[in-house]
Design a protein around this motif. Sequence first.
Motif, PDB file in Angstrom:
ATOM      1  N   VAL A  84       0.835  -1.204   0.000  1.00  0.00           N
ATOM      2  CA  VAL A  84       0.000   0.000   0.000  1.00  0.00           C
ATOM      3  C   VAL A  84       0.870   1.254   0.000  1.00  0.00           C
ATOM      4  N   GLU A  85       1.978   1.237   0.731  1.00  0.00           N
ATOM      5  CA  GLU A  85       2.875   2.388   0.719  1.00  0.00           C
ATOM      6  C   GLU A  85       3.449   2.622  -0.673  1.00  0.00           C
ATOM      7  N   ARG A  86       3.769   1.549  -1.386  1.00  0.00           N
ATOM      8  CA  ARG A  86       4.374   1.684  -2.727  1.00  0.00           C
ATOM      9  C   ARG A  86       3.406   2.265  -3.747  1.00  0.00           C
ATOM     10  N   THR A  87       2.106   2.168  -3.495  1.00  0.00           N
ATOM     11  CA  THR A  87       1.153   2.756  -4.443  1.00  0.00           C
ATOM     12  C   THR A  87       1.213   4.277  -4.431  1.00  0.00           C
ATOM     13  N   THR A  88       1.719   4.859  -3.352  1.00  0.00           N
ATOM     14  CA  THR A  88       1.815   6.311  -3.133  1.00  0.00           C
ATOM     15  C   THR A  88       0.446   6.998  -3.147  1.00  0.00           C
ATOM     16  N   CYS A  89      -0.629   6.234  -2.969  1.00  0.00           N
ATOM     17  CA  CYS A  89      -1.969   6.824  -2.947  1.00  0.00           C
ATOM     18  C   CYS A  89      -2.295   7.466  -1.598  1.00  0.00           C
ATOM     19  N   TYR A  90      -1.560   7.080  -0.557  1.00  0.00           N
ATOM     20  CA  TYR A  90      -1.871   7.527   0.796  1.00  0.00           C
ATOM     21  C   TYR A  90      -0.765   8.430   1.339  1.00  0.00           C
ATOM     22  N   ASP A  91      -1.161   9.313   2.238  1.00  0.00           N
ATOM     23  CA  ASP A  91      -0.177  10.114   2.954  1.00  0.00           C
ATOM     24  C   ASP A  91       0.456   9.311   4.079  1.00  0.00           C
ATOM     25  N   ARG A  92      -0.306   8.374   4.634  1.00  0.00           N
ATOM     26  CA  ARG A  92       0.183   7.562   5.740  1.00  0.00           C
ATOM     27  C   ARG A  92      -0.506   6.208   5.698  1.00  0.00           C
ATOM     28  N   VAL A  93       0.235   5.145   5.986  1.00  0.00           N
ATOM     29  CA  VAL A  93      -0.319   3.783   5.968  1.00  0.00           C
ATOM     30  C   VAL A  93      -0.012   3.122   7.306  1.00  0.00           C
ATOM     31  N   LEU A  94      -1.039   2.519   7.912  1.00  0.00           N
ATOM     32  CA  LEU A  94      -0.894   1.863   9.197  1.00  0.00           C
ATOM     33  C   LEU A  94      -1.469   0.460   9.140  1.00  0.00           C
ATOM     34  N   ALA A  95      -0.889  -0.436   9.926  1.00  0.00           N
ATOM     35  CA  ALA A  95      -1.509  -1.739  10.138  1.00  0.00           C
ATOM     36  C   ALA A  95      -2.683  -1.543  11.097  1.00  0.00           C
ATOM     37  N   TYR A  96      -3.649  -2.458  11.029  1.00  0.00           N
ATOM     38  CA  TYR A  96      -4.840  -2.324  11.861  1.00  0.00           C
ATOM     39  C   TYR A  96      -4.490  -2.173  13.336  1.00  0.00           C
ATOM     40  N   GLY A  97      -3.477  -2.881  13.784  1.00  0.00           N
ATOM     41  CA  GLY A  97      -3.104  -2.832  15.188  1.00  0.00           C
ATOM     42  C   GLY A  97      -2.513  -1.515  15.638  1.00  0.00           C
ATOM     43  N   ASP A  98      -2.214  -0.621  14.675  1.00  0.00           N
ATOM     44  CA  ASP A  98      -1.601   0.666  15.004  1.00  0.00           C
ATOM     45  C   ASP A  98      -2.611   1.814  15.019  1.00  0.00           C
ATOM     46  N   LEU A  99      -3.891   1.483  14.999  1.00  0.00           N
ATOM     47  CA  LEU A  99      -4.933   2.517  15.006  1.00  0.00           C
ATOM     48  C   LEU A  99      -4.747   3.497  16.148  1.00  0.00           C
ATOM     49  N   ALA A 100      -4.351   3.000  17.316  1.00  0.00           N
ATOM     50  CA  ALA A 100      -4.230   3.852  18.508  1.00  0.00           C
ATOM     51  C   ALA A 100      -3.162   4.925  18.364  1.00  0.00           C
ATOM     52  N   SER A 101      -2.282   4.809  17.347  1.00  0.00           N
ATOM     53  CA  SER A 101      -1.246   5.825  17.163  1.00  0.00           C
ATOM     54  C   SER A 101      -1.786   7.102  16.531  1.00  0.00           C
ATOM     55  N   LEU A 102      -3.007   7.073  16.033  1.00  0.00           N
ATOM     56  CA  LEU A 102      -3.608   8.269  15.442  1.00  0.00           C
ATOM     57  C   LEU A 102      -4.152   9.164  16.535  1.00  0.00           C
ATOM     58  N   PRO A 103      -3.977  10.479  16.408  1.00  0.00           N
ATOM     59  CA  PRO A 103      -4.467  11.391  17.452  1.00  0.00           C
ATOM     60  C   PRO A 103      -5.990  11.328  17.548  1.00  0.00           C
ATOM     61  N   PRO A 104      -6.534  10.967  18.689  1.00  0.00           N
ATOM     62  CA  PRO A 104      -7.981  10.771  18.802  1.00  0.00           C
ATOM     63  C   PRO A 104      -8.779  12.059  18.667  1.00  0.00           C
ATOM     64  N   GLU A 105      -8.133  13.193  18.844  1.00  0.00           N
ATOM     65  CA  GLU A 105      -8.857  14.464  18.739  1.00  0.00           C
ATOM     66  C   GLU A 105      -8.936  14.972  17.298  1.00  0.00           C
ATOM     67  N   GLN A 106      -8.222  14.332  16.364  1.00  0.00           N
ATOM     68  CA  GLN A 106      -8.213  14.800  14.978  1.00  0.00           C
ATOM     69  C   GLN A 106      -9.565  14.551  14.313  1.00  0.00           C
ATOM     70  N   GLN A 107     -10.133  15.595  13.734  1.00  0.00           N
ATOM     71  CA  GLN A 107     -11.425  15.489  13.054  1.00  0.00           C
ATOM     72  C   GLN A 107     -11.258  14.580  11.837  1.00  0.00           C
ATOM     73  N   THR A 108     -11.987  13.459  11.827  1.00  0.00           N
ATOM     74  CA  THR A 108     -11.723  12.388  10.872  1.00  0.00           C
ATOM     75  C   THR A 108     -13.015  11.866  10.256  1.00  0.00           C
ATOM     76  N   VAL A 109     -12.919  11.452   9.012  1.00  0.00           N
ATOM     77  CA  VAL A 109     -13.977  10.696   8.336  1.00  0.00           C
ATOM     78  C   VAL A 109     -13.473   9.278   8.133  1.00  0.00           C
ATOM     79  N   LEU A 110     -14.313   8.301   8.421  1.00  0.00           N
ATOM     80  CA  LEU A 110     -13.998   6.902   8.130  1.00  0.00           C
ATOM     81  C   LEU A 110     -14.718   6.475   6.868  1.00  0.00           C
ATOM     82  N   VAL A 111     -13.966   5.873   5.933  1.00  0.00           N
ATOM     83  CA  VAL A 111     -14.578   5.198   4.785  1.00  0.00           C
ATOM     84  C   VAL A 111     -14.226   3.729   4.945  1.00  0.00           C
TER      85      VAL A 111
END
Length: 236
Positions: free
Chosen positions: A127-154
């Motif tokens: 997924v990182e090699r596609t360069t489609c994303y600004d950041r790529v995380l494994a599912y287990g790393d969800l907690a590393s995202l700032p919880p206060e950041q205004q976010t949309v889930l798709v």
Amino acid sequence: SVGERLYGYLPMSTHLVIAPGRVSEGLGTDAAPHRLPLPSIYNTYNRVLRDPGYHPAHEAEQALLRPLFVTSFLIADFLADNDDFGAKAVLLSSASSKTALGVAHQLKARGAVQVIGLTSPGNVGFVERTTCYDRVLAYGDLASLPPEQQTVLVDFAGNGQLLHDVHHHFTDALRYSCLVGGTHWDQRAEPQALPGATPTFFFAPKQAKKRGMDWGPGGLERRVIAAWQPFLASVN
């Protein structure tokens, strides 16, 4: 004419008899009575040799990606049409899926939000090699995202536990929760009350119909083709 080729959602059969409806230089529609109740996107066929998005050398990529890319375009357009619901980031689950990659490509090109992909640990490198994303995380790393950041889930995964985890991580900072697919169909869960935005299923024909009215005849098709060209180039 004999020998003409059409591209679209063809029924799986040995043959198809079409009752021609609206026919233009690049498109033709099937107006058979039993198919009229379907959304128009399912009854519209591109006339291949007149299709600006068709490249003979890339028929395999078109067959694999273009039907889903239309959905990708409409999801990304739906978010843009709603000013990303005020979010600063869009989080896409099942980030390696074809539809997710198309959405991510459109969002990153627009540049209004941070585009974050969630995927399995074994797919992070791809997924990182596609360069489609600004950041790529494994599912287990969800907690590393700032919880206060205004976010949309798709959500393309359809994993009940993941949906629960995302909603409980962001709570009220989750501005919109868009349910699209079910790549993890075997891990669905019964609907339940979740913090943050109410999970809402995305229906592509509804957005297509709206844009058909907004942009007039051929407007949606022209915009999809314009977006498809750079996405096709990015996968070759």
